[in-house]
Design an enzyme around this catalytic site. Structure first.
Site, short mmCIF file in Angstrom:
data_model
loop_
_atom_site.label_atom_id
_atom_site.label_comp_id
_atom_site.label_asym_id
_atom_site.label_seq_id
_atom_site.Cartn_x
_atom_site.Cartn_y
_atom_site.Cartn_z
N LYS A 65 0.83 -1.30 -0.06
CA LYS A 65 -0.14 -0.16 -0.27
C LYS A 65 1.25 1.44 -0.01
CE LYS A 65 -4.17 -1.76 1.91
NZ LYS A 65 -5.79 -1.96 2.97
N ALA A 126 1.08 -0.83 12.41
CA ALA A 126 1.50 0.25 11.89
C ALA A 126 1.72 0.69 10.49
CB ALA A 126 2.41 1.05 13.00
N GLY A 127 0.99 -0.88 10.05
CA GLY A 127 1.15 -0.88 8.68
C GLY A 127 0.86 -0.49 7.74
N VAL A 129 -2.71 -0.74 6.62
CA VAL A 129 -3.95 0.25 6.43
C VAL A 129 -4.37 0.91 7.88
CG1 VAL A 129 -4.80 -1.64 8.45
CG2 VAL A 129 -7.02 -0.27 6.89
N ASN A 149 3.43 -0.90 17.96
CA ASN A 149 3.74 -1.92 16.64
C ASN A 149 4.72 -2.60 17.43
OD1 ASN A 149 3.22 -2.50 13.97
ND2 ASN A 149 5.45 -1.58 13.62
N THR A 151 7.66 -3.79 15.72
CA THR A 151 8.58 -2.70 15.63
C THR A 151 8.34 -1.55 15.86
OG1 THR A 151 8.52 -4.04 13.78
CG2 THR A 151 10.38 -2.16 13.72
#
Length: 263
Positions: A65, A126-127, A129, A149, A151
């Protein structure tokens, strides 16, 4: 014949072709929608195919994304704000990246009559989406957004865009009204999220962006301790409806058959 595609890695779980091909057939369109597993090295060539009109529209899912953006000519305001693209189309010889996830999430939450106004929300992940969910939560006037998150650096990158969020350590539980799983943990049946559910209590909303499987371990655990649960199926349907409208200039109907189709 128009050709549409959803790309991701993994992609096996995606029900996008099932939904879009149902709408294509119902509206008597001469089109087909497929899914394709890609690597990041394939993205540039893919966008070239859109420019050459060999592909008419693309949906983008994990993990592309954000990484698809450098290959696009233009971003919509929603995609710019979130730096996240889930819908691609050609307009005026330009390949445009748009984000229908914001709209999809907002409509899904309103559909279950949940009022986010004044609520404290814990967002896990925290990716791709997550920025869309943050924008939607702000639109719906959430009081506080906590972000956790695995990481830490990825969470800190999101805070650069959304200064209002508060980052907390993975596994730490603040006081919240709503908890959202925006990670990929749950796609596999053995996946678990490292939460001490005994400390959560009841009367909260557990929301999982994942819709296949329909009930992840995260949702099962939330339900067991007396919480409302909702999977990502309606968000998925609403964002797909918005993509379909962009590509085909018509709004496909969300009826009982559509809901049953994705069970």
């Amino acid at each position: 014949m128009k050709k549409f595609l959803v790309i991701g890695n993994p992609i096996e779980h995606s029900l996008s072709p099932t939904l879009h091909n149902y709408w294509i057939k119902k509206n008597n369109l001469n089109a087909v929608y497929n899914k394709k597993k890609l690597d990041i090295s394939d993205l540039e060539n893919l966008i070239e195919q859109v420019k050459q009109k060999r592909i008419d529209g693309i949906n983008v899912t994990v993990p592309f994304k954000n990484s698809i953006i450098p290959f696009l000519d233009k971003l919509s305001e929603e995609a710019k704000t979130t730096q996240s693209v889930n819908t691609i189309y050609l307009k005026d010889k330009m390949v445009i990246g748009h984000n229908t996830d914001i709209e999809g999430f907002e409509l899904a939450i309103k559909n279950i009559n949940y009022d986010v106004n004044g609520k404290k929300v814990l967002l896990l992940g925290a990716g791709g989406v997550s920025p869309s969910i943050i924008v939607a939560l702000n639109n719906m006037k959430a009081k506080k957004i906590f972000l956790s998150n695995r990481t830490l650096a990825k969470a800190e990158n999101l805070k650069k865009i959304f200064n209002e969020i508060e980052i907390i350590k993975w596994g730490v539980l603040p006081d919240f009204d709503m908890i959202i799983n925006a990670t990929s943990l749950g796609l596999n049946s053995e996946d678990t999220i490292g939460i001490n559910y005994n400390k959560v209590g009841s009367g909260k909303l557990f929301y999982d962006v994942i819709y296949n499987p329909s009930e992840t371990n995260f949702l099962k655990s939330g339900k067991k301790i007396g919480n409302q649960t909702e999977n990502g199926k309606k968000m998925f349907i609403y964002q797909a409806q918005a993509s379909f409208k962009i590509w085909n200039d018509l709004v496909p109907e969300i009826d009982n058959d559509v809901m049953e189709l994705l069970n």
